[in-house]
Design an enzyme around this catalytic site. Structure first.
Site, short mmCIF file in Angstrom:
data_model
loop_
_atom_site.label_atom_id
_atom_site.label_comp_id
_atom_site.label_asym_id
_atom_site.label_seq_id
_atom_site.Cartn_x
_atom_site.Cartn_y
_atom_site.Cartn_z
CB ILE A 150 -0.96 0.00 1.22
CG1 ILE A 150 -1.92 -1.20 1.10
CG2 ILE A 150 -1.74 1.29 1.31
CD1 ILE A 150 -2.73 -1.49 2.35
CG ASP A 169 9.45 -0.76 5.25
OD1 ASP A 169 8.34 -0.76 4.71
OD2 ASP A 169 9.90 -1.76 5.85
N PRO A 202 1.98 -2.70 9.63
CG PRO A 202 3.03 -4.79 9.76
CD PRO A 202 3.17 -3.43 9.14
CB THR A 228 -5.62 3.96 5.48
OG1 THR A 228 -4.27 3.85 5.00
CG2 THR A 228 -6.26 5.22 4.98
NE ARG A 230 -5.75 -3.86 11.56
CZ ARG A 230 -6.12 -3.95 10.28
NH1 ARG A 230 -6.33 -2.87 9.57
NH2 ARG A 230 -6.32 -5.13 9.72
CG ASP A 254 -10.65 3.74 6.84
OD1 ASP A 254 -11.85 4.08 6.84
OD2 ASP A 254 -10.27 2.60 6.49
CD GLU A 259 -11.25 0.09 13.49
OE1 GLU A 259 -10.81 1.22 13.20
OE2 GLU A 259 -11.31 -0.84 12.68
CG HIS A 298 -11.40 -0.61 9.23
ND1 HIS A 298 -10.72 -1.23 10.25
CD2 HIS A 298 -10.79 -1.05 8.09
CE1 HIS A 298 -9.77 -2.00 9.76
NE2 HIS A 298 -9.79 -1.90 8.45
P1 NAI Z 1 2.69 -5.01 3.67
O1 NAI Z 1 2.98 -6.19 4.52
O2 NAI Z 1 2.79 -5.14 2.18
O3 NAI Z 1 3.63 -3.79 4.12
C1 NAI Z 1 3.92 -3.46 5.44
C2 NAI Z 1 5.27 -2.76 5.48
O4 NAI Z 1 5.51 -2.32 6.81
C3 NAI Z 1 6.45 -3.69 5.10
O5 NAI Z 1 7.23 -3.10 4.09
C4 NAI Z 1 7.22 -3.84 6.41
O6 NAI Z 1 8.63 -3.99 6.23
C5 NAI Z 1 6.87 -2.52 7.10
N1 NAI Z 1 7.09 -2.56 8.55
C6 NAI Z 1 6.81 -3.55 9.42
N2 NAI Z 1 7.15 -3.19 10.67
C7 NAI Z 1 7.66 -1.93 10.60
C8 NAI Z 1 8.17 -1.01 11.55
N3 NAI Z 1 8.27 -1.33 12.84
N4 NAI Z 1 8.59 0.20 11.11
C9 NAI Z 1 8.54 0.51 9.79
N5 NAI Z 1 8.08 -0.33 8.83
C10 NAI Z 1 7.62 -1.52 9.23
O7 NAI Z 1 1.23 -4.53 4.08
P2 NAI Z 1 0.18 -3.64 3.26
O8 NAI Z 1 -0.62 -4.52 2.35
O9 NAI Z 1 0.89 -2.48 2.68
O10 NAI Z 1 -0.79 -3.17 4.44
C11 NAI Z 1 -0.30 -2.37 5.51
C12 NAI Z 1 -1.33 -2.35 6.64
O11 NAI Z 1 -2.49 -1.68 6.20
C13 NAI Z 1 -1.85 -3.76 7.04
O12 NAI Z 1 -0.99 -4.38 7.97
C14 NAI Z 1 -3.20 -3.46 7.63
O13 NAI Z 1 -3.07 -3.26 9.02
C15 NAI Z 1 -3.60 -2.13 6.97
N6 NAI Z 1 -4.75 -2.30 6.08
C16 NAI Z 1 -5.86 -1.52 6.31
C17 NAI Z 1 -6.97 -1.61 5.50
C18 NAI Z 1 -8.20 -0.74 5.71
O14 NAI Z 1 -9.28 -1.07 5.20
N7 NAI Z 1 -8.11 0.37 6.42
C19 NAI Z 1 -7.02 -2.57 4.39
C20 NAI Z 1 -5.77 -3.31 4.17
C21 NAI Z 1 -4.69 -3.16 5.01
#
Ligand code: NAI
Length: 333
Positions: A150, A169, A202, A228, A230, A254, A259, A298
């Site tokens: 994302i 990251d 995450p 957007t 958590r 979001d 929540e 959300h």
């Molecule tokens: P992803 O797994 O592709 O990317 C997460 C990134 O965060 C990775 O590059 C990882 O290295 C980095 N990361 C992990 N721990 C970290 C830290 N301590 N400091 C800095 N970077 C760190 O996940 P994606 O698909 O991009 O989704 C991200 C988050 O978005 C999900 O975990 C979920 O919680 C949230 N989400 C929310 C939605 C909504 O409807 N509001 C829908 C989909 C996802």
């Protein structure tokens, strides 16, 4: 196998009925009162408001697979499930367009005062523009925390808007930074350099309250925050203080801390919850009422395209598990 799917929306039902006709489909989120009625469940399919805790896992002795129709896994005790030999799967990466576009929508809503303008015209018939001056995104610096699926898609969109993009990251990807034209920096440099900060990591112990009183104090005065990912990534008390002082000029959220309780306040009040939960609930109401804050329920994931992908991937996660070749297996973090 005995399959139970909870939090199933009407639009999802048709896919499950076609592909997994014997699955039990429940509209409600998982709660302790339903556990005895689903005791025989071998495959449990959940969404983000269903907390799959140690107690839930222990109450379902035949459980073999927990599959969540989300990317985030913070509502599932993956470590405990894995320790009991239960497979956990999720839907990685579906939301890159839906969530990144939604983050941009929140940002534009704030930058161009879209809601203020809408309310002024709709409810007051007032077409004056005195209080509606916004700001351009082009030329501003966006700080992206988390450059997974994302975050990197948002970086690409922001570059298209002629923004400078700084990113942080724990596992940087220099090749993607070069190809999309953004720059990795350390966390503090991102905080002090960004006009807007957008969160895409995450929820983990290491990211809980990533934005807190100390880190918000390091941001540029007048920064905008978009979340957007958590709600628990931000300390709500600290955010309210920073909004009141003007350190944070506005926020597009979001997701909110606690929540799922907010969606059911009656349950919260009658459930003997901790005072801390009640405090967060009250603070969420304060946030929601602030004119410089836009809160949505959300829904960043909730586009036609993403919904189809989520259901299809979840069904395929279940079917491949039944064929003993599980896909999208999650690791305990
Ligand atoms: P992803 O797994 O592709 O990317 C997460 C990134 O965060 C990775 O590059 C990882 O290295 C980095 N990361 C992990 N721990 C970290 C830290 N301590 N400091 C800095 N970077 C760190 O996940 P994606 O698909 O991009 O989704 C991200 C988050 O978005 C999900 O975990 C979920 O919680 C949230 N989400 C929310 C939605 C909504 O409807 N509001 C829908 C989909 C996802």
């Amino acid at each position: 196998m005995n399959i139970t799917c909870v939090e199933v929306r009407e639009e999802e039902k048709i896919f499950f009925e076609q592909e997994l006709p014997t699955a039990k489909l429940l509209a409600e989120k998982l709660d302790s009162s339903m556990l005895s009625t689903i005791r025989d469940t071998e495959i449990l399919c959940v969404f983000v408001d269903s907390l799959v805790t140690k107690e839930v896992i222990d109450a379902l002795p035949h459980l073999q697979l927990i599959t969540t129709r989300s990317t985030g896994l913070d509502h599932v005790d993956t470590a405990y499930a894995t320790s009991k030999g239960i497979t956990v799967t999720n839907v990685p990466g579906y939301g890159k367009r839906s969530v990144a576009e939604f983050a941009l929508a929140l940002l534009l809503t704030l930058s161009r005062k879209i809601f203020d303008a809408y309310h002024q015209v709709r409810f007051n018939g007032d077409y004056s523009f005195k209080h509606l001056r916004g700001f351009d995104l082009g030329g501003k610096t966006l700080g992206i925390i988390g450059t997974g699926q994302i975050g990197r898609h948002l970086a690409q969109i922001a570059r298209g808007l002629e923004m400078t993009v700084l990113a942080y990251d724990v596992q940087p990807d220099p090749a993607i930074a070069t190809s999309l034209g953004f720059t990795y920096v350390d966390f503090d440099t991102l905080l002090s350099g960004a006009d807007i900060i957008s969160l895409h990591v995450p929820l983990l112990p290491a990211t809980r309250h990533l934005l807190n009183r100390d880190t918000l104090a390091k941001t540029k005065p007048g920064v905008y925050i978009i979340n957007t990912a958590r709600g628990e990534l931000i300390d709500t008390t600290a955010l309210i203080e920073a909004l009141n002082s003007g350190q944070v000029a506005g926020a597009g959220l979001d997701v909110l801390e606690g929540e799922s309780e907010l969606k059911d306040e009656v349950e919260l009040i009658s459930g003997g919850q901790q005072m801390a939960d009640v405090q967060v609930m009250l603070e969420n109401h304060i946030l929601t009422d602030m004119p410089q804050v836009v809160v949505t329920p959300h829904i960043a994931f909730y586009s036609k395209e993403a919904e189809r992908e989520i259901v299809q991937t979840s069904i395929s996660n279940i079917k491949s598990f039944m064929k003993a070749t599980p896909t999208n297996k999650a690791q305990a973090l």
